[in-house]
Design a protein around this motif. Structure first.
Motif, PDB file in Angstrom:
ATOM      1  N   UNK A 170       0.813  -1.212   0.000  1.00  0.00           N
ATOM      2  CA  UNK A 170       0.000   0.000   0.000  1.00  0.00           C
ATOM      3  C   UNK A 170       0.853   1.272   0.000  1.00  0.00           C
ATOM      4  N   UNK A 171       2.017   1.273   0.653  1.00  0.00           N
ATOM      5  CA  UNK A 171       2.817   2.496   0.691  1.00  0.00           C
ATOM      6  C   UNK A 171       3.258   2.899  -0.713  1.00  0.00           C
ATOM      7  N   UNK A 172       3.520   1.934  -1.565  1.00  0.00           N
ATOM      8  CA  UNK A 172       3.869   2.228  -2.963  1.00  0.00           C
ATOM      9  C   UNK A 172       2.673   2.863  -3.682  1.00  0.00           C
ATOM     10  N   UNK A 173       1.485   2.320  -3.443  1.00  0.00           N
ATOM     11  CA  UNK A 173       0.267   2.854  -4.063  1.00  0.00           C
ATOM     12  C   UNK A 173      -0.016   4.256  -3.540  1.00  0.00           C
ATOM     13  N   UNK A 174       0.151   4.462  -2.250  1.00  0.00           N
ATOM     14  CA  UNK A 174      -0.124   5.777  -1.682  1.00  0.00           C
ATOM     15  C   UNK A 174       0.882   6.812  -2.180  1.00  0.00           C
ATOM     16  N   UNK A 234      -4.753   4.112 -15.190  1.00  0.00           N
ATOM     17  CA  UNK A 234      -4.010   4.667 -16.329  1.00  0.00           C
ATOM     18  C   UNK A 234      -2.889   5.605 -15.877  1.00  0.00           C
ATOM     19  N   UNK A 235      -3.102   6.323 -14.780  1.00  0.00           N
ATOM     20  CA  UNK A 235      -2.099   7.286 -14.319  1.00  0.00           C
ATOM     21  C   UNK A 235      -0.999   6.649 -13.476  1.00  0.00           C
ATOM     22  N   UNK A 236      -1.212   5.416 -13.000  1.00  0.00           N
ATOM     23  CA  UNK A 236      -0.266   4.808 -12.066  1.00  0.00           C
ATOM     24  C   UNK A 236       1.147   4.635 -12.635  1.00  0.00           C
ATOM     25  N   UNK A 237       1.322   4.101 -13.857  1.00  0.00           N
ATOM     26  CA  UNK A 237       2.701   3.887 -14.335  1.00  0.00           C
ATOM     27  C   UNK A 237       3.562   5.140 -14.306  1.00  0.00           C
ATOM     28  N   UNK A 294       9.402  -0.603 -12.421  1.00  0.00           N
ATOM     29  CA  UNK A 294      10.284  -1.691 -12.836  1.00  0.00           C
ATOM     30  C   UNK A 294      10.369  -2.820 -11.840  1.00  0.00           C
ATOM     31  N   UNK A 295      10.010  -2.587 -10.590  1.00  0.00           N
ATOM     32  CA  UNK A 295      10.033  -3.635  -9.575  1.00  0.00           C
ATOM     33  C   UNK A 295       8.680  -4.349  -9.532  1.00  0.00           C
ATOM     34  N   UNK A 296       8.713  -5.646  -9.269  1.00  0.00           N
ATOM     35  CA  UNK A 296       7.472  -6.413  -9.177  1.00  0.00           C
ATOM     36  C   UNK A 296       6.721  -5.991  -7.919  1.00  0.00           C
ATOM     37  N   UNK A 297       5.468  -5.546  -8.035  1.00  0.00           N
ATOM     38  CA  UNK A 297       4.733  -5.081  -6.853  1.00  0.00           C
ATOM     39  C   UNK A 297       4.292  -6.239  -5.961  1.00  0.00           C
ATOM     40  N   UNK A 340       1.399  -8.806 -10.800  1.00  0.00           N
ATOM     41  CA  UNK A 340       1.633  -8.058 -12.028  1.00  0.00           C
ATOM     42  C   UNK A 340       0.551  -6.998 -12.231  1.00  0.00           C
ATOM     43  N   UNK A 341       0.916  -5.983 -13.036  1.00  0.00           N
ATOM     44  CA  UNK A 341      -0.045  -4.970 -13.427  1.00  0.00           C
ATOM     45  C   UNK A 341      -0.037  -3.756 -12.513  1.00  0.00           C
ATOM     46  N   UNK A 342      -0.669  -2.657 -12.974  1.00  0.00           N
ATOM     47  CA  UNK A 342      -0.724  -1.438 -12.165  1.00  0.00           C
ATOM     48  C   UNK A 342      -1.734  -1.548 -11.039  1.00  0.00           C
TER      49      UNK A 342
END
Length: 446
Positions: free
Chosen positions: A302-306, A328-331, A338-341, A345-347
């Protein structure tokens, strides 16, 4: 909106409202395991609400819904919907943002229908008890799945689906990814925990009124066990809030602390018996580590998403990237591109937190409109009398814990979670500001 309710004239029927409205609301909730049918019931109910309201106006009556309830329900809808509309002009995907705003207009007449359902004592009792029964049935069904490995209700739904279409509810890939109890919603729609946590106030209040302390404790234990097996840790926090806010008035603080101590011991025991529960407990303990990696692991990425959500808010501070434009805006805003979340996979699909979702997708304008809706809802509660607060308390608590900001959330601008949240808002407005009837004067009165 300074009065808790409009008062019906003396001698007016106490059943002001629409007798079928509660049945539409309960059908909508009961059909959540089949989202397409639930959506159909909601749309049809919205159309019928428009017809019914127009007919009532033409007859010169306004007994379906009090003026304050009508106003607050509409205001809460527009606090949700206007941010969508205003986010569309320069959204990442303007066409989708406009489409979402246009489609979500269907919620307004449905929210009027929900408010009408609880506008009378009879309708409110039927709606709230019906919601409690649905929660109870789904809880017993999930306990059967804990004991026997299969949800009887979902088995029946899946069998009906295969008989009608020749296809099961869930495909093999979805079944392979199951890591928690699915219950009536099934293994390919793992939302049972958060749904039960949000709707649990209706069941707990009903059990407490009917069987007092013993009923509340038994209901709380049964629902709690299901949420531990079925829920994310966000639903655990949501349910803990429900227990605190509903239990202290009935049990007192000392007995409530004993309930929580027993609950914690039960969770630890279930962790020993269930690898899935143990895994979620272990991931939670990672937050105690001092490094950022441990915290991110505890929060399942979640910290990456936030971080990405904050990036979107900085890049589009006025009206955001558009409702449902997070994917759509996440990348472009991914802080660890580049790191696996942690989620695979995916945004990321949404911000997983209500304030960051509103801020990133609808900007400062959206956040201000949500806060304005919150302020008006609180104002209505502040000026309501004691009786109005008591009749609205289950809906108020359900709405409060659903939007509680210090938690993670499903997407509020998605069809399912947005519909659930708006329904709770209408139940709150309709029950808090419901009409009350004044007694007819006695024939022998001077």
């Amino acid at each position: 909106m300074t009065n808790s309710a409009d008062t019906l004239p003396a001698g007016a029927p106490a059943t002001a409202g629409w007798r079928w409205a509660p049945h539409w609301v309960l059908a909508f909730v009961a059909l959540w395991p089949a989202p397409g049918y639930a959506e159909g019931v909601m749309v049809l109910g919205a159309l019928l609400a428009i017809v019914k309201l127009l007919a009532a106006r033409f007859r010169g009556g306004a007994v379906l819904l009090s003026g304050p309830a009508w106003a607050l329900t509409s205001v809460l809808f527009f606090a949700y919907w206007l941010p969508e509309l205003l986010s569309a002009p320069d959204a990442v995907d303007p066409a989708r943002a406009l489409r979402e705003a246009a489609v979500d207009l269907r919620y307004l007449p449905f929210l009027w229908l929900v408010a009408i359902a609880v506008a009378s004592e009879r309708g409110r009792r039927l709606t709230f008890i019906g919601l409690a029964v649905i929660v109870g049935v789904w809880t017993l069904d999930a306990l059967a799945e804990v004991a026997f490995g299969t949800s009887p209700l979902f088995w029946g739904i899946d069998a009906a689906k295969q008989a009608i279409s020749g296809r099961p509810m869930c495909n093999l890939d979805e079944l392979a990814r199951v890591d928690r109890l699915g219950g009536v919603l099934g293994p390919c729609n793992l939302k049972l925990g958060v749904v039960l946590a949000s709707l649990s106030p209706f069941a707990l209040y009903a059990a407490g009124r009917r069987w007092r302390t013993a009923g509340w404790v038994v209901a709380a234990a049964a629902i709690g066990i299901v949420i531990v097996f079925a829920g994310s840790r966000a639903s655990w926090l949501t349910y803990a809030l429900v227990l605190v806010l509903s239990g202290w008035r009935l049990l007192g603080w000392k007995r409530l602390l004993l309930v929580f101590a027993f609950g914690l011991a039960t969770v630890l025991a279930l962790g020993l018996a269930s690898p899935e529960v143990r895994d979620r407990i272990e991931r939670t303990t990672h937050a105690l580590s001092a490094d950022e990696t441990g915290v991110d692991s505890a929060l399942s990425g979640r910290t990456r998403i936030w971080g990405a959500a904050l990036c979107m808010a900085r890049a589009h501070p006025v009206n955001g990237v558009g409702a449902r434009g997070f994917r759509e805006a996440f990348p472009a805003c991914d802080p660890q591109s580049g790191e696996v979340p942690a989620w695979g996979e995916g945004p990321a699909l949404h911000a997983h937190q209500v304030v960051l979702e509103v801020l990133s997708e609808t900007g400062a304008i959206g956040l201000l409109l949500w806060l304005a809706g919150l302020a008006l809802a609180l104002r209505a509660w502040r000026f309501a009398d004691v009786a109005a607060r008591e009749r609205a308390r289950p809906a108020m608590l359900a709405l409060l814990v659903t939007v509680f900001p210090l938690n993670t959330h499903l997407a509020f601008y998605s069809t399912f979670w947005g519909g659930l949240t708006l329904m709770l808002a209408a139940l709150y407005a309709g029950s808090l500001l419901a009409r009350v009837s004044t007694p007819s004067p006695r024939p022998d009165a001077a």
